[in-house]
Design a protein around this motif. Sequence first.
Motif, short mmCIF file in Angstrom:
data_model
loop_
_atom_site.label_atom_id
_atom_site.label_comp_id
_atom_site.label_asym_id
_atom_site.label_seq_id
_atom_site.Cartn_x
_atom_site.Cartn_y
_atom_site.Cartn_z
N GLU A 3 11.96 25.48 -17.33
CA GLU A 3 12.25 26.70 -16.56
C GLU A 3 13.21 26.32 -15.44
OE1 GLU A 3 11.40 29.71 -17.29
OE2 GLU A 3 10.09 29.19 -18.98
N PRO A 4 14.51 26.32 -15.68
CA PRO A 4 15.46 25.91 -14.65
C PRO A 4 15.41 26.82 -13.43
CG PRO A 4 16.49 26.03 -16.82
CD PRO A 4 15.16 26.67 -16.94
N GLN A 5 15.66 26.21 -12.28
CA GLN A 5 15.70 26.99 -11.05
C GLN A 5 16.63 26.31 -10.05
OE1 GLN A 5 11.89 26.90 -9.01
NE2 GLN A 5 11.29 25.03 -10.06
N VAL A 6 17.11 27.09 -9.11
CA VAL A 6 17.95 26.58 -8.03
C VAL A 6 17.09 26.51 -6.78
CG1 VAL A 6 19.99 27.00 -6.61
CG2 VAL A 6 20.05 27.51 -9.06
N VAL A 7 16.95 25.32 -6.21
CA VAL A 7 16.08 25.09 -5.06
C VAL A 7 16.77 24.11 -4.11
CG1 VAL A 7 13.99 25.46 -6.46
CG2 VAL A 7 14.89 23.14 -6.16
N PRO A 8 16.28 24.01 -2.86
CA PRO A 8 16.78 22.93 -1.99
C PRO A 8 16.50 21.57 -2.62
CG PRO A 8 15.59 24.58 -0.71
CD PRO A 8 15.37 24.91 -2.16
N TYR A 9 17.33 20.61 -2.33
CA TYR A 9 17.26 19.29 -2.97
C TYR A 9 15.82 18.77 -3.03
CZ TYR A 9 18.34 14.39 -3.97
OH TYR A 9 18.41 13.15 -4.54
N PRO A 10 15.27 18.54 -4.22
CA PRO A 10 13.85 18.21 -4.36
C PRO A 10 13.45 16.84 -3.77
CG PRO A 10 14.75 19.02 -6.43
CD PRO A 10 15.91 18.74 -5.53
N GLU A 11 14.38 15.91 -3.68
CA GLU A 11 14.04 14.56 -3.22
C GLU A 11 14.41 14.41 -1.74
OE1 GLU A 11 12.33 13.22 -5.40
OE2 GLU A 11 13.00 14.38 -7.13
#
Length: 517
Positions: A491-499
């Motif tokens: 389920e692709p999503q656009v989020v703030p950088y996860p790391e």
Amino acid sequence: MTTPESRPPADGPARPEPVVRTAAGSVRGRYEGELAVFRGIPFAEPPVGEARFAAPRPVRGWDGVREAYAFGPPPPQDAGLQGPAALLNLPTGDDWLTVNVWTPEPGPGSGRPVMVWIYGGAYKIGHSGSPGYDARRIARDGDVVVVTLNYRVGMEGFAHIEGAPANRGLLDQVAALEWVRDNIAAFGGDPGQVTVFGESAGAGSIAALLAMPRAAGLFRRAIAQSVPGTYFSDALARDIGAALAAEAGLRPTVADLSAVDPRKLTAAGEALGAKMPGFVDRWGQAAPTVTPYAPVVDGEVLPSMPWQALAAGSARDVELVTGHNRDEFRLFVALAGRLGQITEEQANRALRLYAPGPDGAGAYRAAFPDASPGELYERVQTDWLFSMPTLHLAEAHLAGGGRAHLYELTWPAPGLDGALGACHGLDVPLLFGTFEADLGALLFAGAAPGADAEALSSRFRAAWTAFARTGDPGWPAYDTEQRLVQVLDAEPQVVPYPEDVSRRLWEGHDFAPLPLL
């Protein structure tokens, strides 16, 4: 000029075969489904004899029509993950420097976007004829022209040799891109719409190309997948070059090494690679990589580190997609048979060697208080080798006035019952759709891909080819305020950088050439 000629395939009715005139002479390919495919077209003279260890030389022309049915021979190289048997059935010969083209419609006037693939392999293995790099699905699904190329690896391409130019493998890539500029219109491509894309050492090569004056103007866009931060200082490259030659009982000079069969020199690289972990006191962070090759910041071919060059605006007109996989280093732990076996002492050594800052080890432990030794071991090496170099490349490009789109692959490979996670190399079979070839056979455990894998594979190709066509992969450009990233998963999503925890640990870190201690 394209001329169809009737040459019947052995198992079917006559069908016109495409003939394209290049600057050096005409080549005949074959139709494979909807595509015309040309393999093994030389873009430079064989780098043997007087041309050994030299910069690539323009290919001599030929008369008549040259058959372009088969991949050219791979450059001399280590056996790699699949062992020596993997090299036995490949073409042999000295014509290593060749390109291959997949095109929906050969002939001038089509003007399709062009994508040029640069393979990875730790700068010591790899060739464009690998089944995992079969580009038919990219060319067909994206309606683009795809070019794959060979470049010299190992001793031939990257060892420091007195009397030879540095970074010969990178110079091969430049020569191949010049071939694309001069010839791709005849295959239906637009030489003004060239995108380079590559993974691992291929992405490290692309980062270098972005910094190289010789590559300026040869491509408009770049996709760098899992950029390694390993570039050698001249002093380190010189010392490792001497050690490589010593393994063969020779001096690191053109005179000594050019007298040895290229395929025999690969044994010297393999022997030294096995010994490298014992050289930490001399070669520092480079030693445990067991890779005695990397691009050299020599001040001429590669004037400076890519991060510094991009921040200074070296490629501000080149649009960039770059990204990494969440669990990059787990592949190497698995290949070493050490999953679940990393000790506290091994984790401590990795933290002391790789974590940034005066108390990087303590900072990592404080930032990841619940992490096991294995998780810390993987995290710091994932960050040092791939994740943070990739992130910083995007940020450097932004600082230099360019635009970058960032992604992270988090979908786990099904191989080893999912224990591999989103490991290094997983993006390659997903992008090409080659789930049963090369590394894909390990990562997908030989099983047919499920619906999630096929959907994600299609999404990769759609985003990459859309970027090649328009400069927009389908998600927002990265900036240092929102830090939006495309997460590629079921389920692709656009989020703030996860790391972000790792990002903060590495904030302000200077990626410098690896030194000789």
